[in-house]
Scaffold this motif. Structure first.
Motif, PDB file in Angstrom:
ATOM      1  N   ASP A  21      -3.103   1.167  20.064  1.00 38.96           N
ATOM      2  CA  ASP A  21      -3.061   1.457  21.493  1.00 38.96           C
ATOM      3  C   ASP A  21      -1.730   2.064  21.924  1.00 38.96           C
ATOM      4  O   ASP A  21      -1.694   2.959  22.768  1.00 38.96           O
ATOM      5  N   THR A  22      -0.641   1.574  21.348  1.00 37.43           N
ATOM      6  CA  THR A  22       0.674   2.053  21.748  1.00 37.43           C
ATOM      7  C   THR A  22       0.885   3.520  21.405  1.00 37.43           C
ATOM      8  O   THR A  22       1.365   4.315  22.219  1.00 37.43           O
ATOM      9  N   ILE A  25      -1.951   6.464  23.028  1.00 36.99           N
ATOM     10  CA  ILE A  25      -1.890   6.847  24.440  1.00 36.99           C
ATOM     11  C   ILE A  25      -0.763   7.841  24.711  1.00 36.99           C
ATOM     12  O   ILE A  25      -0.870   8.683  25.610  1.00 36.99           O
ATOM     13  N   VAL A  45       3.072   3.241  33.047  1.00 37.49           N
ATOM     14  CA  VAL A  45       1.854   3.134  32.244  1.00 37.49           C
ATOM     15  C   VAL A  45       2.134   2.321  30.980  1.00 37.49           C
ATOM     16  O   VAL A  45       1.300   1.533  30.524  1.00 37.49           O
ATOM     17  N   TYR A  49       1.818  -2.464  30.599  1.00 36.69           N
ATOM     18  CA  TYR A  49       1.179  -3.037  29.413  1.00 36.69           C
ATOM     19  C   TYR A  49       2.133  -3.982  28.688  1.00 36.69           C
ATOM     20  O   TYR A  49       1.760  -5.085  28.280  1.00 36.69           O
ATOM     21  N   SER A  84      -9.619  -1.809  28.858  1.00 40.55           N
ATOM     22  CA  SER A  84      -9.750  -0.478  28.253  1.00 40.55           C
ATOM     23  C   SER A  84     -10.807   0.353  28.963  1.00 40.55           C
ATOM     24  O   SER A  84     -10.605   1.539  29.252  1.00 40.55           O
ATOM     25  N   CYS A  87      -9.497   1.419  32.320  1.00 40.36           N
ATOM     26  CA  CYS A  87      -8.503   2.495  32.178  1.00 40.36           C
ATOM     27  C   CYS A  87      -9.187   3.846  32.042  1.00 40.36           C
ATOM     28  O   CYS A  87      -8.740   4.862  32.591  1.00 40.36           O
ATOM     29  N   LEU A  96      -4.634   3.434  37.026  1.00 37.17           N
ATOM     30  CA  LEU A  96      -4.398   3.345  35.586  1.00 37.17           C
ATOM     31  C   LEU A  96      -3.368   2.266  35.272  1.00 37.17           C
ATOM     32  O   LEU A  96      -3.544   1.483  34.325  1.00 37.17           O
ATOM     33  N   ARG A 100      -3.937  -1.068  33.140  1.00 38.69           N
ATOM     34  CA  ARG A 100      -3.094  -1.314  31.970  1.00 38.69           C
ATOM     35  C   ARG A 100      -2.503  -2.728  32.014  1.00 38.69           C
ATOM     36  O   ARG A 100      -2.306  -3.349  30.975  1.00 38.69           O
ATOM     37  N   GLN A 103      -5.272  -4.767  30.652  1.00 39.17           N
ATOM     38  CA  GLN A 103      -5.374  -4.544  29.210  1.00 39.17           C
ATOM     39  C   GLN A 103      -4.279  -5.305  28.467  1.00 39.17           C
ATOM     40  O   GLN A 103      -4.515  -5.897  27.405  1.00 39.17           O
ATOM     41  N   GLY A 104      -3.064  -5.302  29.033  1.00 35.58           N
ATOM     42  CA  GLY A 104      -1.961  -6.041  28.427  1.00 35.58           C
ATOM     43  C   GLY A 104      -2.198  -7.535  28.418  1.00 35.58           C
ATOM     44  O   GLY A 104      -1.778  -8.240  27.485  1.00 35.58           O
ATOM     45  N   PHE A 162      -9.351   5.444  25.592  1.00 39.33           N
ATOM     46  CA  PHE A 162      -9.622   4.052  25.955  1.00 39.33           C
ATOM     47  C   PHE A 162     -11.038   3.622  25.564  1.00 39.33           C
ATOM     48  O   PHE A 162     -11.251   2.507  25.101  1.00 39.33           O
TER      49      PHE A 162
END
Length: 497
Positions: A21-22, A25, A45, A49, A84, A87, A96, A100, A103-104, A162
């Motif tokens: 993911d890191t 993106i 963004v 996260y 995800s 996003c 977004l 995020r 998501q985090g 995503f």
């Protein structure tokens, strides 16, 4: 045995998702900004996260110890999946960033609970070997992430960066739900809400403060508030029947040393990936693509060292591989000081490999030492503490190194020269030879000051490694240190063979 393999596959997939993911993106973000705007919020963004993904790590670790790994893992992957999908539906940069954050929240539980389940399912001998396999996830994701992100963004849509998480998240959830079996002693628990709020707030204030560089007064206020909450958290943990983070655990040498080592390794890990590319591109004149290939050296060395280190520690104990890792880190950062504009790209690549070996030896020893020092009922806490301190160390380290770097290049701005031109291929081509040489020397000097900081941190990490217990790995555990007031459950986690 079949169940255990399927559990391992599920954990491997989940780890790959979060690791990917890191990097995936980053390559999509320019297109995202072009379509939905919000360039002034670009950094958030990633920061959003990181914020929730760091704050929740110790909370997930404690919940896993109280209620079992399975429900906590499933909840964290489900949150990551929902975040995800949302996003991918974002219509503005503000949306977004909000998604995020969600998501985090899920990602914060995936990595520590994955390592905790591995500690439950595999005995030390097998775990030492399989840790190397899981370390390859980071190497593969680092290599494939930018390519996957670029392909999806160019050929399909940035939103699929995503959406691609959906089938893999579902696969991981189904496999863990079906094949991970736990026997938990059901009893009432006293949830440490105050401790969770105090720690989360302190970390959130610290991380937001590190991002608030344009307002010194506000930044100082955030730091003060974070510092005030630390003694509140310590006070609460000492009085809570079931503390979020049992502080007495860190009196065990293996755990205390491993946690401190994780903090220092995080400092160097994030710093290397952040401050080596500017040298390669700005001073040596390489392209961003070549810079990425140079950094891949770390992704190659890390899994190899983890696999070898896992085998070494079974024979030599935890101290030897950890000290070896520290020495390799020290050597790697010292070698960075000797790079110059005339160095071939093989030189930073080789140094990146050395650093990867150092990180691999050091992390496998510290994680397994901490896990071996406790039983099932505290393994989630100590595993999450390792991940948590590494994240905090990396975030603080990048901020300190960034301040040193910024101060170094400020000379160019005071002379009316834009240092950003050096890092832009088009801008670099238009610079007069005298200005180019001046900026190269200035950038190299600024980065060497940063590398000197990392040399000091690596030396300290090596010193800390020397305090790990010596002897056989199974001699690390030090029973009998639990305070009388601490309720230790009789939970046993099992996987059907």
């Amino acid at each position: 045995m079949a169940d255990r393999r399927l559990i391992t596959l599920a954990l491997f997939v989940a780890t790959f998702l979060v690791a990917l993911d890191t990097s995936v993106i980053a390559t999509a973000m320019p297109t995202v900004i072009g379509q939905i705007g919000g360039i002034h919020l670009y950094a958030w963004v990633f920061s959003a996260y990181l914020l929730t993904g760091t704050v929740t790590v110790p909370i997930y670790g404690k919940l896993a110890d109280l209620f079992g790994r399975k429900p906590v893992f499933l909840a964290s992957v489900a949150l990551f999946l929902v975040g995800s999908m949302l996003c991918g539906q974002a219509q503005s940069m503000e949306q977004l960033i909000a998604f995020r954050l969600l998501q985090g929240l899920g990602a914060g539980g995936v990595l520590p609970i994955t390592q905790t389940i591995l500690g439950d399912v595999f005995p030390l001998e097998e775990r030492a070997r399989i840790t190397g396999l899981f370390s390859t996830v980071w190497g593969v994701s680092g290599l494939l992430g930018p390519a996957i992100g670029g392909f999806l963004t160019e050929r399909v849509s940035w939103r699929w960066v995503f959406y691609v998480n959906f089938p893999l998240c579902v696969l991981s959830i189904v496999l863990i739900a079906m094949f991970l079996h736990e026997r938990i002693q059901r009893r009432r628990h006293s949830i440490d809400y105050l401790g969770a709020v105090a720690l989360s707030a302190a970390v959130a204030l610290l991380l937001v403060g590190l991002q608030t560089t344009d307002n010194p007064l506000q930044q100082a206020l955030l730091y003060v508030l974070a510092a005030v909450l630390v003694p509140v958290f310590v006070w609460q943990e000492r009085r809570a029947p079931e503390p979020l983070v049992p502080l007495w655990l860190f009196r065990r040498r293996a755990i205390g040393v491993s946690t401190l080592g994780g903090l220092l390794v995080g400092f160097g890990l994030y710093g290397q990936s952040t401050f080596l590319p500017p040298f390669i591109q700005g001073v040596m004149g390489a392209t961003p693509t070549l810079s990425g290939f140079v950094l891949a050296g770390s992704s190659i060395g890390w899994p190899i060292a983890s696999a070898v280190g896992g085998r070494l520690l079974l024979r030599l104990g935890f101290r030897g591989p950890c000290v070896l890792g520290g020495l390799l880190l020290l050597a790697g950062f010292v070698l960075l000081l000797f790079l110059d504009a005339e160095s071939g790209l093989w030189a930073p690549f080789a140094i990146s490999c050395v650093l990867g070996f150092g990180f691999g030896f050091y992390t496998v020893a510290t994680i397994l030492a901490a896990q071996t020092a406790v039983g099932w009922e505290h393994r989630g806490v100590v595993t999450s503490a390792s991940q948590f301190t590494r994240n905090i160390g990396g975030t603080v380290g990048v901020s300190i190194a960034g301040a040193i770097f910024t101060a170094g290049v400020a000379t160019a701005a005071s002379l009316g020269i834009n240092p950003n031109e050096l890092l832009s291929p088009a801008g670099r081509a238009g610079l007069p030879a005298s200005e180019l040489a001046f900026l190269q020397g200035l950038l190299a000097g600024s980065l060497r000051s940063v590398y000197m900081l990392f040399v000091g941190v690596a030396a300290l990490a090596t010193l800390v490694a020397m305090f790990l217990p010596a002897g056989e790995p199974r001699e690390v555990s030090e029973p009998g240190l639990e305070p009388a007031a601490v309720p230790v459950g009789a939970q046993v986690a099992e996987s059907r063979e």
